[in-house]
Motif scaffolding. Structure first.
Motif, PDB file in Angstrom:
ATOM      1  N   LYS A  69      32.700  91.843  77.742  1.00  0.00           N
ATOM      2  CA  LYS A  69      31.947  92.153  76.533  1.00  0.00           C
ATOM      3  C   LYS A  69      31.314  90.896  75.944  1.00  0.00           C
ATOM      4  CE  LYS A  69      34.448  96.279  75.138  1.00  0.00           C
ATOM      5  NZ  LYS A  69      35.279  96.916  74.122  1.00  0.00           N
ATOM      6  N   VAL A  70      32.065  89.807  75.936  1.00  0.00           N
ATOM      7  CA  VAL A  70      31.533  88.539  75.425  1.00  0.00           C
ATOM      8  C   VAL A  70      30.383  88.058  76.307  1.00  0.00           C
ATOM      9  CG1 VAL A  70      32.086  86.094  75.045  1.00  0.00           C
ATOM     10  CG2 VAL A  70      33.680  87.873  74.294  1.00  0.00           C
ATOM     11  N   GLU A  71      30.562  88.146  77.603  1.00  0.00           N
ATOM     12  CA  GLU A  71      29.519  87.712  78.542  1.00  0.00           C
ATOM     13  C   GLU A  71      28.264  88.563  78.394  1.00  0.00           C
ATOM     14  OE1 GLU A  71      28.079  85.031  81.178  1.00  0.00           O
ATOM     15  OE2 GLU A  71      30.085  85.005  80.320  1.00  0.00           O
ATOM     16  N   ALA A  72      28.436  89.862  78.253  1.00  0.00           N
ATOM     17  CA  ALA A  72      27.288  90.746  78.058  1.00  0.00           C
ATOM     18  C   ALA A  72      26.581  90.415  76.745  1.00  0.00           C
ATOM     19  CB  ALA A  72      27.739  92.205  78.069  1.00  0.00           C
ATOM     20  N   GLY A  73      27.349  90.096  75.724  1.00  0.00           N
ATOM     21  CA  GLY A  73      26.759  89.706  74.453  1.00  0.00           C
ATOM     22  C   GLY A  73      25.946  88.434  74.566  1.00  0.00           C
ATOM     23  N   ARG A  74      26.442  87.488  75.340  1.00  0.00           N
ATOM     24  CA  ARG A  74      25.715  86.233  75.569  1.00  0.00           C
ATOM     25  C   ARG A  74      24.380  86.513  76.260  1.00  0.00           C
ATOM     26  NH1 ARG A  74      24.545  82.947  79.662  1.00  0.00           N
ATOM     27  NH2 ARG A  74      25.745  84.136  81.171  1.00  0.00           N
ATOM     28  N   ILE A  75      24.417  87.362  77.268  1.00  0.00           N
ATOM     29  CA  ILE A  75      23.194  87.696  77.999  1.00  0.00           C
ATOM     30  C   ILE A  75      22.235  88.465  77.092  1.00  0.00           C
ATOM     31  CG2 ILE A  75      22.280  89.059  79.928  1.00  0.00           C
ATOM     32  CD1 ILE A  75      24.892  88.295  81.451  1.00  0.00           C
ATOM     33  N   TRP A  76      22.764  89.418  76.338  1.00  0.00           N
ATOM     34  CA  TRP A  76      21.924  90.228  75.457  1.00  0.00           C
ATOM     35  C   TRP A  76      21.259  89.359  74.379  1.00  0.00           C
ATOM     36  CZ3 TRP A  76      20.141  94.975  75.914  1.00  0.00           C
ATOM     37  CH2 TRP A  76      19.556  95.582  74.806  1.00  0.00           C
ATOM     38  N   ALA A  77      21.972  88.363  73.907  1.00  0.00           N
ATOM     39  CA  ALA A  77      21.447  87.491  72.848  1.00  0.00           C
ATOM     40  C   ALA A  77      20.201  86.726  73.289  1.00  0.00           C
ATOM     41  CB  ALA A  77      22.528  86.520  72.390  1.00  0.00           C
ATOM     42  N   GLU A  78      19.996  86.591  74.566  1.00  0.00           N
ATOM     43  CA  GLU A  78      18.831  85.872  75.095  1.00  0.00           C
ATOM     44  C   GLU A  78      17.590  86.756  75.213  1.00  0.00           C
ATOM     45  OE1 GLU A  78      18.504  82.542  76.236  1.00  0.00           O
ATOM     46  OE2 GLU A  78      20.372  82.255  75.147  1.00  0.00           O
ATOM     47  N   LYS A  79      17.730  88.040  74.936  1.00  0.00           N
ATOM     48  CA  LYS A  79      16.648  88.991  75.193  1.00  0.00           C
ATOM     49  C   LYS A  79      15.374  88.654  74.419  1.00  0.00           C
ATOM     50  CE  LYS A  79      15.752  93.818  75.870  1.00  0.00           C
ATOM     51  NZ  LYS A  79      16.280  95.152  75.908  1.00  0.00           N
ATOM     52  N   ASP A  80      15.481  88.423  73.139  1.00  0.00           N
ATOM     53  CA  ASP A  80      14.287  88.117  72.340  1.00  0.00           C
ATOM     54  C   ASP A  80      13.679  86.776  72.721  1.00  0.00           C
ATOM     55  OD1 ASP A  80      14.404  90.502  70.973  1.00  0.00           O
ATOM     56  OD2 ASP A  80      15.546  89.663  69.289  1.00  0.00           O
ATOM     57  N   LYS A  81      14.519  85.833  73.034  1.00  0.00           N
ATOM     58  CA  LYS A  81      14.056  84.494  73.390  1.00  0.00           C
ATOM     59  C   LYS A  81      13.297  84.496  74.720  1.00  0.00           C
ATOM     60  CE  LYS A  81      16.128  80.126  74.671  1.00  0.00           C
ATOM     61  NZ  LYS A  81      17.403  79.429  74.766  1.00  0.00           N
ATOM     62  N   ARG A  82      13.812  85.224  75.699  1.00  0.00           N
ATOM     63  CA  ARG A  82      13.224  85.211  77.043  1.00  0.00           C
ATOM     64  C   ARG A  82      12.156  86.274  77.256  1.00  0.00           C
ATOM     65  NH1 ARG A  82      16.024  81.733  80.395  1.00  0.00           N
ATOM     66  NH2 ARG A  82      17.941  80.992  79.439  1.00  0.00           N
ATOM     67  N   LYS A  83      12.084  87.227  76.369  1.00  0.00           N
ATOM     68  CA  LYS A  83      11.072  88.291  76.375  1.00  0.00           C
ATOM     69  C   LYS A  83      10.933  88.973  77.741  1.00  0.00           C
ATOM     70  CE  LYS A  83       8.698  86.241  72.511  1.00  0.00           C
ATOM     71  NZ  LYS A  83       9.335  86.884  71.443  1.00  0.00           N
ATOM     72  N   ALA A  84       9.764  88.963  78.336  1.00  0.00           N
ATOM     73  CA  ALA A  84       9.508  89.698  79.583  1.00  0.00           C
ATOM     74  C   ALA A  84      10.310  89.149  80.762  1.00  0.00           C
ATOM     75  CB  ALA A  84       8.024  89.682  79.918  1.00  0.00           C
ATOM     76  N   LYS A  85      10.714  87.904  80.693  1.00  0.00           N
ATOM     77  CA  LYS A  85      11.470  87.299  81.799  1.00  0.00           C
ATOM     78  C   LYS A  85      12.974  87.533  81.672  1.00  0.00           C
ATOM     79  CE  LYS A  85       8.065  83.718  82.592  1.00  0.00           C
ATOM     80  NZ  LYS A  85       7.818  82.290  82.718  1.00  0.00           N
ATOM     81  N   TRP A  86      13.386  88.175  80.587  1.00  0.00           N
ATOM     82  CA  TRP A  86      14.811  88.355  80.339  1.00  0.00           C
ATOM     83  C   TRP A  86      15.498  89.163  81.437  1.00  0.00           C
ATOM     84  CZ3 TRP A  86      17.711  92.829  79.463  1.00  0.00           C
ATOM     85  CH2 TRP A  86      19.031  92.611  79.117  1.00  0.00           C
ATOM     86  N   LYS A  87      14.879  90.244  81.863  1.00  0.00           N
ATOM     87  CA  LYS A  87      15.527  91.121  82.842  1.00  0.00           C
ATOM     88  C   LYS A  87      15.835  90.381  84.141  1.00  0.00           C
ATOM     89  CE  LYS A  87      15.283  95.939  83.990  1.00  0.00           C
ATOM     90  NZ  LYS A  87      14.463  97.138  83.951  1.00  0.00           N
ATOM     91  N   ASP A  88      14.872  89.626  84.650  1.00  0.00           N
ATOM     92  CA  ASP A  88      15.112  88.852  85.874  1.00  0.00           C
ATOM     93  C   ASP A  88      16.197  87.810  85.649  1.00  0.00           C
ATOM     94  OD1 ASP A  88      13.193  90.250  87.311  1.00  0.00           O
ATOM     95  OD2 ASP A  88      11.592  88.846  86.787  1.00  0.00           O
ATOM     96  N   TRP A  89      16.133  87.151  84.496  1.00  0.00           N
ATOM     97  CA  TRP A  89      17.142  86.144  84.169  1.00  0.00           C
ATOM     98  C   TRP A  89      18.532  86.785  84.074  1.00  0.00           C
ATOM     99  CZ3 TRP A  89      20.345  85.750  79.878  1.00  0.00           C
ATOM    100  CH2 TRP A  89      21.062  84.567  79.770  1.00  0.00           C
ATOM    101  N   ALA A  90      18.613  87.943  83.431  1.00  0.00           N
ATOM    102  CA  ALA A  90      19.889  88.637  83.272  1.00  0.00           C
ATOM    103  C   ALA A  90      20.473  89.018  84.638  1.00  0.00           C
ATOM    104  CB  ALA A  90      19.712  89.878  82.402  1.00  0.00           C
ATOM    105  N   TYR A  91      19.623  89.520  85.539  1.00  0.00           N
ATOM    106  CA  TYR A  91      20.099  89.862  86.887  1.00  0.00           C
ATOM    107  C   TYR A  91      20.611  88.627  87.620  1.00  0.00           C
ATOM    108  CZ  TYR A  91      18.391  94.666  86.677  1.00  0.00           C
ATOM    109  OH  TYR A  91      18.180  95.979  86.346  1.00  0.00           O
ATOM    110  N   GLU A  92      19.943  87.507  87.446  1.00  0.00           N
ATOM    111  CA  GLU A  92      20.411  86.264  88.075  1.00  0.00           C
ATOM    112  C   GLU A  92      21.780  85.872  87.535  1.00  0.00           C
ATOM    113  OE1 GLU A  92      17.495  83.233  87.468  1.00  0.00           O
ATOM    114  OE2 GLU A  92      15.969  84.281  88.644  1.00  0.00           O
ATOM    115  N   GLN A  93      21.950  86.005  86.226  1.00  0.00           N
ATOM    116  CA  GLN A  93      23.239  85.675  85.614  1.00  0.00           C
ATOM    117  C   GLN A  93      24.348  86.572  86.161  1.00  0.00           C
ATOM    118  OE1 GLN A  93      23.709  83.074  83.140  1.00  0.00           O
ATOM    119  NE2 GLN A  93      21.768  82.635  84.144  1.00  0.00           N
TER     120      GLN A  93
END
Length: 80
Positions: A35-59
């Protein structure tokens, strides 16, 4: 389709029960961390915008074992 464990041989039934117990124990030990890890990834969503999904999959792909990846993915899905 119904799956009746009683129709399986005892050793196969026991192997499935052992696997379920192992996965439940893994979930108990790692659910909060996921849950903490998912929260960390989710928190980057606004910052990374369109590239967030690819970044999240890499994480997530960098996480081990696969059962832990599944926990994090499930938590991210709940957040979305």
């Amino acid at each position: 389709m119904s799956y009746n464990l009683a129709k399986l041989p005892q050793d196969e039934r026991q192997a499935q029960e052992d696997e379920k117990a192992r996965l439940f124990e893994f979930w108990e030990q790692n659910n909060e961390r996921a849950k903490v890890e998912a929260g960390r990834i989710w928190a980057e969503k606004d910052k990374r915008k369109a590239k967030w999904k690819d970044w999240a999959y890499e994480q997530i792909d960098a996480m081990h074992p696969p059962e832990y990846q599944s926990l994090v993915k499930r938590e991210l899905a709940r957040m979305g």
